[in-house]
Design an enzyme around this catalytic site. Structure first.
Site, PDB file in Angstrom:
ATOM      1  N   SER A   1       0.844  -1.209   0.000  1.00  0.00           N
ATOM      2  CA  SER A   1       0.000   0.000   0.000  1.00  0.00           C
ATOM      3  C   SER A   1       0.871   1.248   0.000  1.00  0.00           C
ATOM      4  O   SER A   1       1.782   1.361   0.829  1.00  0.00           O
ATOM      5  CB  SER A   1      -0.867   0.064   1.264  1.00  0.00           C
ATOM      6  OG  SER A   1      -1.461  -1.161   1.513  1.00  0.00           O
TER       7      SER A   1
ATOM      8  N   HIS B   1      -5.176   1.673  -4.445  1.00  0.00           N
ATOM      9  CA  HIS B   1      -4.396   0.648  -5.145  1.00  0.00           C
ATOM     10  C   HIS B   1      -4.730   0.716  -6.632  1.00  0.00           C
ATOM     11  O   HIS B   1      -5.899   0.652  -6.996  1.00  0.00           O
ATOM     12  CB  HIS B   1      -4.737  -0.755  -4.618  1.00  0.00           C
ATOM     13  CG  HIS B   1      -4.063  -1.063  -3.317  1.00  0.00           C
ATOM     14  ND1 HIS B   1      -3.377  -2.235  -3.095  1.00  0.00           N
ATOM     15  CD2 HIS B   1      -3.963  -0.342  -2.190  1.00  0.00           C
ATOM     16  CE1 HIS B   1      -2.890  -2.210  -1.873  1.00  0.00           C
ATOM     17  NE2 HIS B   1      -3.240  -1.074  -1.299  1.00  0.00           N
TER      18      HIS B   1
ATOM     19  N   HIS C   1      -5.378  -8.652  -0.605  1.00  0.00           N
ATOM     20  CA  HIS C   1      -5.268  -8.978   0.822  1.00  0.00           C
ATOM     21  C   HIS C   1      -6.316  -9.993   1.224  1.00  0.00           C
ATOM     22  O   HIS C   1      -7.459  -9.940   0.766  1.00  0.00           O
ATOM     23  CB  HIS C   1      -5.454  -7.709   1.671  1.00  0.00           C
ATOM     24  CG  HIS C   1      -4.439  -6.646   1.414  1.00  0.00           C
ATOM     25  ND1 HIS C   1      -4.636  -5.655   0.483  1.00  0.00           N
ATOM     26  CD2 HIS C   1      -3.220  -6.439   1.955  1.00  0.00           C
ATOM     27  CE1 HIS C   1      -3.571  -4.856   0.469  1.00  0.00           C
ATOM     28  NE2 HIS C   1      -2.692  -5.313   1.352  1.00  0.00           N
TER      29      HIS C   1
ATOM     30  N   TYR D   1      -7.772 -10.014   4.034  1.00  0.00           N
ATOM     31  CA  TYR D   1      -8.863  -9.331   4.752  1.00  0.00           C
ATOM     32  C   TYR D   1      -9.909  -8.736   3.823  1.00  0.00           C
ATOM     33  O   TYR D   1     -11.020  -8.408   4.232  1.00  0.00           O
ATOM     34  CB  TYR D   1      -8.332  -8.254   5.719  1.00  0.00           C
ATOM     35  CG  TYR D   1      -7.638  -7.074   5.059  1.00  0.00           C
ATOM     36  CD1 TYR D   1      -8.348  -6.088   4.393  1.00  0.00           C
ATOM     37  CD2 TYR D   1      -6.260  -6.951   5.117  1.00  0.00           C
ATOM     38  CE1 TYR D   1      -7.717  -5.019   3.786  1.00  0.00           C
ATOM     39  CE2 TYR D   1      -5.614  -5.883   4.528  1.00  0.00           C
ATOM     40  CZ  TYR D   1      -6.347  -4.922   3.862  1.00  0.00           C
ATOM     41  OH  TYR D   1      -5.703  -3.883   3.261  1.00  0.00           O
ATOM     42  N   GLU D   2      -9.562  -8.600   2.536  1.00  0.00           N
ATOM     43  CA  GLU D   2     -10.542  -8.088   1.579  1.00  0.00           C
ATOM     44  C   GLU D   2     -11.582  -9.159   1.236  1.00  0.00           C
ATOM     45  O   GLU D   2     -12.585  -8.857   0.592  1.00  0.00           O
ATOM     46  CB  GLU D   2      -9.849  -7.672   0.283  1.00  0.00           C
ATOM     47  CG  GLU D   2      -8.970  -6.445   0.410  1.00  0.00           C
ATOM     48  CD  GLU D   2      -8.243  -6.147  -0.891  1.00  0.00           C
ATOM     49  OE1 GLU D   2      -8.799  -5.411  -1.717  1.00  0.00           O
ATOM     50  OE2 GLU D   2      -7.129  -6.669  -1.081  1.00  0.00           O
TER      51      GLU D   2
ATOM     52  N   ALA E   1       3.636  -2.401   4.589  1.00  0.00           N
ATOM     53  CA  ALA E   1       3.599  -1.531   5.768  1.00  0.00           C
ATOM     54  C   ALA E   1       3.402  -2.439   6.963  1.00  0.00           C
ATOM     55  O   ALA E   1       2.678  -3.433   6.871  1.00  0.00           O
ATOM     56  CB  ALA E   1       2.415  -0.585   5.651  1.00  0.00           C
TER      57      ALA E   1
ATOM     58  N   MET F   1      -0.649  -7.318   7.657  1.00  0.00           N
ATOM     59  CA  MET F   1      -1.790  -8.122   7.181  1.00  0.00           C
ATOM     60  C   MET F   1      -1.582  -8.663   5.771  1.00  0.00           C
ATOM     61  O   MET F   1      -2.552  -8.891   5.042  1.00  0.00           O
ATOM     62  CB  MET F   1      -3.054  -7.257   7.207  1.00  0.00           C
ATOM     63  CG  MET F   1      -3.343  -6.610   8.547  1.00  0.00           C
ATOM     64  SD  MET F   1      -4.725  -5.477   8.417  1.00  0.00           S
ATOM     65  CE  MET F   1      -4.573  -4.559   9.954  1.00  0.00           C
ATOM     66  N   SER F   2      -0.323  -8.828   5.376  1.00  0.00           N
ATOM     67  CA  SER F   2      -0.096  -9.263   3.987  1.00  0.00           C
ATOM     68  C   SER F   2       1.177 -10.087   3.875  1.00  0.00           C
ATOM     69  O   SER F   2       1.699 -10.587   4.867  1.00  0.00           O
ATOM     70  CB  SER F   2       0.027  -8.025   3.083  1.00  0.00           C
ATOM     71  OG  SER F   2       1.208  -7.305   3.397  1.00  0.00           O
TER      72      SER F   2
ATOM     73  N   ASN G   1       3.858   2.546  12.178  1.00  0.00           N
ATOM     74  CA  ASN G   1       3.292   2.932  13.492  1.00  0.00           C
ATOM     75  C   ASN G   1       3.894   1.994  14.520  1.00  0.00           C
ATOM     76  O   ASN G   1       4.303   0.885  14.179  1.00  0.00           O
ATOM     77  CB  ASN G   1       1.764   2.785  13.472  1.00  0.00           C
ATOM     78  CG  ASN G   1       1.321   1.381  13.094  1.00  0.00           C
ATOM     79  OD1 ASN G   1       1.473   0.954  11.937  1.00  0.00           O
ATOM     80  ND2 ASN G   1       0.799   0.660  14.046  1.00  0.00           N
TER      81      ASN G   1
ATOM     82  N   HIS H   1      -5.334   4.090   9.785  1.00  0.00           N
ATOM     83  CA  HIS H   1      -4.846   3.959   8.410  1.00  0.00           C
ATOM     84  C   HIS H   1      -4.139   5.232   7.930  1.00  0.00           C
ATOM     85  O   HIS H   1      -3.171   5.166   7.176  1.00  0.00           O
ATOM     86  CB  HIS H   1      -6.028   3.601   7.505  1.00  0.00           C
ATOM     87  CG  HIS H   1      -5.625   3.157   6.131  1.00  0.00           C
ATOM     88  ND1 HIS H   1      -4.689   2.168   5.908  1.00  0.00           N
ATOM     89  CD2 HIS H   1      -6.037   3.558   4.899  1.00  0.00           C
ATOM     90  CE1 HIS H   1      -4.542   1.994   4.613  1.00  0.00           C
ATOM     91  NE2 HIS H   1      -5.337   2.826   3.970  1.00  0.00           N
TER      92      HIS H   1
END
Ligand code: HPA
Length: 284
Positions: free
Chosen positions: A37, A68, A90, A92-93, A120, A221-222, A245, A259
């Site tokens: 991302s 994206h 992803h 989560y998508e 990230a 998450m990827s 973060n 985000h």
């Protein structure tokens, strides 16, 4: 008779996509780069580009995340013929693990030998700072350990072994090369273990503490499904995370992961990461 296991792609599906791409592009890439991302700017550095929207590529999944681009960019990066994925898929998508990793098998059929993954990640290691770039030396595959592996189901021997080794997932030579390249650029790198969680929630305080205790340095998450599939078909892998973060591991902390903060940190370090990858690729 219908298959007793959930359906997934066949070898012929990947082959169809790869054959279509081969008929469309002028040169076969040796290096594939999955841009995380906000890191798609790397693809803009390519010369003599062929840009193909995911929509026009037969059987290619489509990206749903805002920001994206959803395209494959073929071209020369610092003299090396590459393919960049601008927009990854992803878990989560809602994509299955086999959809998330579809492009990796296609890249392998195109003759790609090296996969570079960027992402990230939240910093778990307390010596890390927001904006650090971390070389991934190993991973913890939480979804995989809970049964969500892209390799679940019948094994396709033409890609790789039923029980592939993961103790050497991140290529030692590429790690060395990345460190040497960064040193020449005065770019400070961290090194650590990336832990994949399913998302899309950021972690609770208790989860952060758990991940830290397990030896993870960063969480995201990827990436891991793509690395697993790449190693199954024997691609060499290099992984890089931007620490966007620091995770919240204290109940008194008033910071909340969000985000916007992630995108801001990416924007600040994206150029440095792009420079590093671009210089590195020329030496592969
Ligand atoms: N947790 C999970 N994924 C992330 C984070 C995080 O803190 N930051 C960026 N991706």
């Amino acid at each position: 008779m219908s298959s007793p296991v959930e359906s997934s792609y066949t070898y012929e599906d990947y082959k169809k996509t790869a054959d279509w791409l081969m008929a469309t592009i002028e040169q076969k890439p040796k290096v594939a780069i999955i841009c995380g991302s906000g890191l798609g700017g790397l693809a803009d550095l390519l010369q003599n580009k062929t840009v193909l929207s995911y929509k026009e590529i037969p059987d290619f999944p489509q990206s749903t995340v805002h920001g994206h681009a959803g395209q494959l960019v073929f071209g020369e990066l610092n003299g090396k013929f590459c393919v960049c994925m601008q927009g990854r898929f992803h878990f989560y998508e809602g994509y299955s693990c086999s959809k998330v990793t579809y492009p990796v098998r296609v890249f392998s059929l195109l003759g790609v030998e090296t996969l570079i993954v960027t992402n990230a990640a939240g910093g778990l290691n307390s010596t890390f700072k927001v904006g650090d770039i971390m070389l991934i030396k190993d991973h913890i595959n939480f979804p995989g350990m809970a049964g969500q592996s892209p390799l679940r189901g019948p094994n396709e021997e033409r890609f790789g072994l039923r029980f592939p080794c993961m103790s050497d997932a991140y290529d030692q030579d590429l790690l060395r090369l990345a460190k040497q390249t960064a040193e020449k650029e005065n770019c400070v790198l961290q090194e650590g273990v990336y832990c994949m969680v399913g998302g899309p929630t950021y972690e609770t305080v208790a989860e952060c503490r758990l991940l830290r205790t397990l030896g993870a340095d960063a969480v995201g998450m990827s990436t891991v499904p793509e690395v697993v599939v790449a190693r199954h078909c024997r691609l060499r892998v290099l992984g890089l995370s931007i620490i966007t973060n620091m995770v919240v591991s204290d109940y008194n902390c008033t910071n909340h992961a969000n985000h916007e903060e992630v995108l801001e940190a990416i924007e600040r370090r994206a150029k440095d990461l792009q420079k590093l990858v671009s210089n590195l690729v020329s030496q592969i």
